[in-house]
Design a protein around this motif. Structure first.
Motif, PDB file in Angstrom:
ATOM      1  N   GLU A 271      -5.837  -8.937 -78.371  1.00 34.77           N
ATOM      2  CA  GLU A 271      -6.809  -9.597 -79.249  1.00 34.77           C
ATOM      3  C   GLU A 271      -8.234  -9.452 -78.719  1.00 34.77           C
ATOM      4  O   GLU A 271      -9.196  -9.427 -79.492  1.00 34.77           O
ATOM      5  CB  GLU A 271      -6.455 -11.074 -79.403  1.00 34.77           C
ATOM      6  N   ALA A 272      -8.372  -9.348 -77.420  1.00 35.80           N
ATOM      7  CA  ALA A 272      -9.700  -9.227 -76.810  1.00 35.80           C
ATOM      8  C   ALA A 272     -10.117  -7.767 -76.631  1.00 35.80           C
ATOM      9  O   ALA A 272     -11.116  -7.486 -75.971  1.00 35.80           O
ATOM     10  CB  ALA A 272      -9.713  -9.941 -75.462  1.00 35.80           C
ATOM     11  N   GLY A 273      -9.337  -6.837 -77.195  1.00 31.84           N
ATOM     12  CA  GLY A 273      -9.679  -5.422 -77.089  1.00 31.84           C
ATOM     13  C   GLY A 273      -9.106  -4.745 -75.868  1.00 31.84           C
ATOM     14  O   GLY A 273      -9.493  -3.621 -75.542  1.00 31.84           O
ATOM     15  N   GLY A 274      -8.199  -5.412 -75.171  1.00 31.03           N
ATOM     16  CA  GLY A 274      -7.576  -4.840 -73.987  1.00 31.03           C
ATOM     17  C   GLY A 274      -6.213  -4.265 -74.301  1.00 31.03           C
ATOM     18  O   GLY A 274      -5.979  -3.785 -75.425  1.00 31.03           O
ATOM     19  N   SER A 275      -5.286  -4.323 -73.349  1.00 32.51           N
ATOM     20  CA  SER A 275      -3.985  -3.698 -73.553  1.00 32.51           C
ATOM     21  C   SER A 275      -2.915  -4.416 -72.743  1.00 32.51           C
ATOM     22  O   SER A 275      -3.193  -5.042 -71.721  1.00 32.51           O
ATOM     23  CB  SER A 275      -4.016  -2.231 -73.119  1.00 32.51           C
ATOM     24  N   TRP A 276      -1.669  -4.282 -73.208  1.00 28.46           N
ATOM     25  CA  TRP A 276      -0.549  -4.845 -72.458  1.00 28.46           C
ATOM     26  C   TRP A 276      -0.344  -4.095 -71.148  1.00 28.46           C
ATOM     27  O   TRP A 276       0.160  -4.661 -70.171  1.00 28.46           O
ATOM     28  CB  TRP A 276       0.727  -4.819 -73.295  1.00 28.46           C
ATOM     29  N   GLN A 277      -0.720  -2.799 -71.105  1.00 35.99           N
ATOM     30  CA  GLN A 277      -0.558  -2.035 -69.867  1.00 35.99           C
ATOM     31  C   GLN A 277      -1.296  -2.691 -68.700  1.00 35.99           C
ATOM     32  O   GLN A 277      -0.787  -2.750 -67.579  1.00 35.99           O
ATOM     33  CB  GLN A 277      -1.079  -0.598 -70.049  1.00 35.99           C
ATOM     34  N   ALA A 278      -2.496  -3.212 -68.983  1.00 35.44           N
ATOM     35  CA  ALA A 278      -3.275  -3.833 -67.919  1.00 35.44           C
ATOM     36  C   ALA A 278      -2.614  -5.117 -67.426  1.00 35.44           C
ATOM     37  O   ALA A 278      -2.690  -5.450 -66.244  1.00 35.44           O
ATOM     38  CB  ALA A 278      -4.693  -4.125 -68.417  1.00 35.44           C
ATOM     39  N   VAL A 279      -1.961  -5.836 -68.328  1.00 38.59           N
ATOM     40  CA  VAL A 279      -1.271  -7.070 -67.932  1.00 38.59           C
ATOM     41  C   VAL A 279      -0.121  -6.743 -66.985  1.00 38.59           C
ATOM     42  O   VAL A 279       0.059  -7.397 -65.942  1.00 38.59           O
ATOM     43  CB  VAL A 279      -0.759  -7.826 -69.173  1.00 38.59           C
ATOM     44  N   ILE A 280       0.663  -5.717 -67.315  1.00 43.80           N
ATOM     45  CA  ILE A 280       1.767  -5.297 -66.439  1.00 43.80           C
ATOM     46  C   ILE A 280       1.221  -4.846 -65.084  1.00 43.80           C
ATOM     47  O   ILE A 280       1.762  -5.188 -64.026  1.00 43.80           O
ATOM     48  CB  ILE A 280       2.571  -4.164 -67.093  1.00 43.80           C
ATOM     49  N   ASP A 281       0.123  -4.087 -65.098  1.00 42.92           N
ATOM     50  CA  ASP A 281      -0.441  -3.580 -63.849  1.00 42.92           C
ATOM     51  C   ASP A 281      -0.990  -4.705 -62.980  1.00 42.92           C
ATOM     52  O   ASP A 281      -0.894  -4.649 -61.742  1.00 42.92           O
ATOM     53  CB  ASP A 281      -1.543  -2.558 -64.137  1.00 42.92           C
ATOM     54  N   GLU A 282      -1.575  -5.722 -63.598  1.00 38.99           N
ATOM     55  CA  GLU A 282      -2.125  -6.824 -62.813  1.00 38.99           C
ATOM     56  C   GLU A 282      -1.029  -7.710 -62.230  1.00 38.99           C
ATOM     57  O   GLU A 282      -1.258  -8.422 -61.249  1.00 38.99           O
ATOM     58  CB  GLU A 282      -3.088  -7.648 -63.667  1.00 38.99           C
ATOM     59  N   LEU A 283       0.149  -7.639 -62.809  1.00 40.99           N
ATOM     60  CA  LEU A 283       1.281  -8.380 -62.251  1.00 40.99           C
ATOM     61  C   LEU A 283       1.860  -7.679 -61.019  1.00 40.99           C
ATOM     62  O   LEU A 283       2.514  -8.310 -60.193  1.00 40.99           O
ATOM     63  CB  LEU A 283       2.372  -8.528 -63.316  1.00 40.99           C
ATOM     64  N   ARG A 284       1.567  -6.394 -60.891  1.00 42.04           N
ATOM     65  CA  ARG A 284       2.216  -5.567 -59.873  1.00 42.04           C
ATOM     66  C   ARG A 284       2.113  -6.132 -58.455  1.00 42.04           C
ATOM     67  O   ARG A 284       3.117  -6.145 -57.733  1.00 42.04           O
ATOM     68  CB  ARG A 284       1.635  -4.156 -59.927  1.00 42.04           C
ATOM     69  N   PRO A 285       0.940  -6.577 -57.973  1.00 43.57           N
ATOM     70  CA  PRO A 285       0.898  -7.093 -56.593  1.00 43.57           C
ATOM     71  C   PRO A 285       1.799  -8.299 -56.365  1.00 43.57           C
ATOM     72  O   PRO A 285       2.148  -8.609 -55.221  1.00 43.57           O
ATOM     73  CB  PRO A 285      -0.582  -7.457 -56.405  1.00 43.57           C
ATOM     74  N   MET A 286       2.188  -8.971 -57.448  1.00 44.29           N
ATOM     75  CA  MET A 286       3.007 -10.179 -57.327  1.00 44.29           C
ATOM     76  C   MET A 286       4.486  -9.918 -57.581  1.00 44.29           C
ATOM     77  O   MET A 286       5.308 -10.818 -57.440  1.00 44.29           O
ATOM     78  CB  MET A 286       2.515 -11.223 -58.329  1.00 44.29           C
ATOM     79  N   THR A 287       4.842  -8.704 -57.948  1.00 48.13           N
ATOM     80  CA  THR A 287       6.197  -8.440 -58.423  1.00 48.13           C
ATOM     81  C   THR A 287       7.259  -8.781 -57.376  1.00 48.13           C
ATOM     82  O   THR A 287       8.268  -9.435 -57.682  1.00 48.13           O
ATOM     83  CB  THR A 287       6.344  -6.968 -58.845  1.00 48.13           C
ATOM     84  N   THR A 288       7.051  -8.355 -56.137  1.00 50.47           N
ATOM     85  CA  THR A 288       8.042  -8.626 -55.099  1.00 50.47           C
ATOM     86  C   THR A 288       8.190 -10.120 -54.854  1.00 50.47           C
ATOM     87  O   THR A 288       9.313 -10.641 -54.724  1.00 50.47           O
ATOM     88  CB  THR A 288       7.657  -7.902 -53.795  1.00 50.47           C
TER      89      THR A 288
END
Length: 477
Positions: A271-288
């Motif tokens: 909705e803000a002009g971004g993407s779901w890809q960025a949300v997945i990528d920003e979760l990456r450091p926390m995944t483990t």
């Protein structure tokens, strides 16, 4: 103090990266033996490909072998001779052929071995390993020629294993010439009629690689890729990726709450002009950390129901590769099918494959000339037939993890035996540690693990007075 020896069994990417970091963190007196059964050190199956169309799934800016030097790979690319890059632009967003990244790792290994500080510290040994067992004051690594190599500590870096075939009533087909069990075998497409119809089992990253190889060979026959859900990997976005992911005080660790969290944040980002890809990528450091905090029953639910969707959104493909796959589907040469294989019948025309399409009760069939198993690496060690793995399991030196994702280890990568005892001599790195860390296949994850484990091992082989000092290597576990 006598010289300490660390053996690394497997010189693919994870084993080689560990060797590099051990040379940097251990004293020069520590002997490191890197053992590999295959021709190349440092590359493994993924980076040994000779096909320049097989691209990395991560842009160049994120592919450094060192956390403290994030631009190392990009700087290496910029210094490469133009003929090696063959017109490739060494930009942060470039998706580089995997063979070039393999060359980078090999160069790092060669340069480190030539340095004055580490001269003679690392030994490269091309051999099969048939056994690892306790010895006098350490471990004994038995080589294929019968030689016994005494070491103080050993690390399993055995990488990925070929996929297991889908279960069917009559498995004799898997012994015929029409079936190819290893999608990374160099002779995978040899003696293949360019007009032959093919069935690829699986629709993930390995299938994408195989389709690209077929297209490069000008294969003209139809290709059907079949998996239970028929999900293809998503593609990376071209250009800058914006996100509207708001800061939050905590990440949920219950599965239903986490799924809702990702859906909500992805919707807000779009909705803000971004993407779901960025949300997945920003979760990456926390995944483990999220994986390790998640209740066991939720991890099981994730693996049963949500893993395919996570894999296709998390492990994405580059734009050029996605475009080729899309074009093959548009022309009708490539068809994606969701369903389960029920059986095979060899006929004069090839192989008749019977399957049940997803959400249907009646069976369907197709006739192909070859079946290639691209369903992804086998991680259930109860099914892996590798002689070294079987021997260590039978002897109780190691045990499978509770999720059938690899071997059971501690958070410091020490292997657990059959009775649950924690080894102080035997460790693991790479994909076999997925049960504990989940994300352990991509370069950034293995890089972090290699640096951490190198620090752990360096502390263990130091003299007591030195080992008591705190290590500057840390890893979020």
């Amino acid at each position: 103090m006598t010289q300490q020896t660390i053996a690394i069994v497997g010189a693919g990417f994870s084993g080689t990266l560990l060797a590099l970091h051990l040379m940097r963190q251990c004293s020069p007196e520590t002997r490191i033996v890197l053992i590999e059964r295959n021709q190349h050190f440092g590359r493994g199956a993924a980076y040994s490909t000779g096909n320049s169309s097989h691209l990395l799934n991560v842009p160049a800016a994120k592919m450094s072998a060192f956390q403290a030097r994030p631009s190392d790979f990009l700087d290496w690319l910029k210094a490469c001779p133009p003929e090696l890059l063959d017109g490739l632009q060494p930009l942060p967003t470039t998706f580089v052929p995997r063979a070039i990244f393999g060359r980078y790792i090999s160069d790092l290994l060669e340069n480190e071995m030539k340095s004055t500080l580490h001269c003679g510290q690392l030994e490269l040994l091309r051999a099969d390993v048939t056994d690892i067992a306790p010895g006098s004051g350490g471990m004994v690594v038995t080589l294929g020629n019968g030689e016994a190599l005494p070491v103080d500590r050993a690390v399993l870096a055995v990488g990925n294993f070929p996929p297991s075939p889908p279960p069917v009533a009559d498995a004799s087909f898997y012994d015929t010439e029409h079936y190819r069990p290893d999608p990374w075998a160099p002779d995978l497409l040899d003696n293949l009629d360019p007009e032959a119809p093919l069935l690829l089992i699986g629709t993930g990253l390995t299938t994408v690689d195989t389709v690209v190889s077929l297209l490069d060979r000008a294969h003209r026959g139809p290709i059907v890729a079949l998996s239970r859900r028929g999900l293809l990997p998503q593609n990376h976005l071209l250009g800058p990726v914006k996100t509207a992911l708001p800061e939050t005080e905590e990440f949920p660790t219950r599965l239903s709450n986490l799924a809702r969290f990702l859906r909500d944040r992805s919707g807000q980002a779009r909705e803000a002009g971004g993407s779901w890809q960025a949300v997945i990528d920003e979760l990456r450091p926390m995944t483990t950390e999220i994986w390790q905090a998640m209740p066991h029953e939720d991890r099981l639910r994730f693996l049963r129901h949500l893993r395919p969707w996570w894999d296709t959104h998390r492990h994405r493909i580059s734009g050029p590769v996605a475009a080729r796959i899309a074009e093959a589907r548009r022309t009708g040469q490539l068809r994606i099918q969701a369903g389960r294989i029920r059986g095979y019948s060899v006929t004069p025309d090839g192989v008749e494959v019977t399957y049940r399409p997803r959400f249907k009760d009646e069976l369907d069939s197709l006739t192909v000339g070859r079946v290639i198993n691209c369903s992804g690496p086998e991680s259930d060690f109860g099914r892996i037939r590798d002689p070294l793995v079987r021997r260590m399991l039978d002897q109780g030196m190691v045990r499978p993890d509770a999720l059938s994702l690899g071997l059971d280890i501690t958070r410091t990568c020490a292997l657990l035996g059959r009775d649950g005892g924690i080894s102080r001599r035997l460790f693991a790195i790479g994909p076999v540690t997925k049960g504990a860390f989940w994300e352990m296949t991509a370069v950034p994850d293995i890089r972090q693990q290699a640096e951490f484990l190198a620090g752990q091992l360096a502390a263990l082989v130091k003299p007591p007075a030195v080992a008591a000092q705190s290590s500057d290597v840390s890893w979020s576990i």
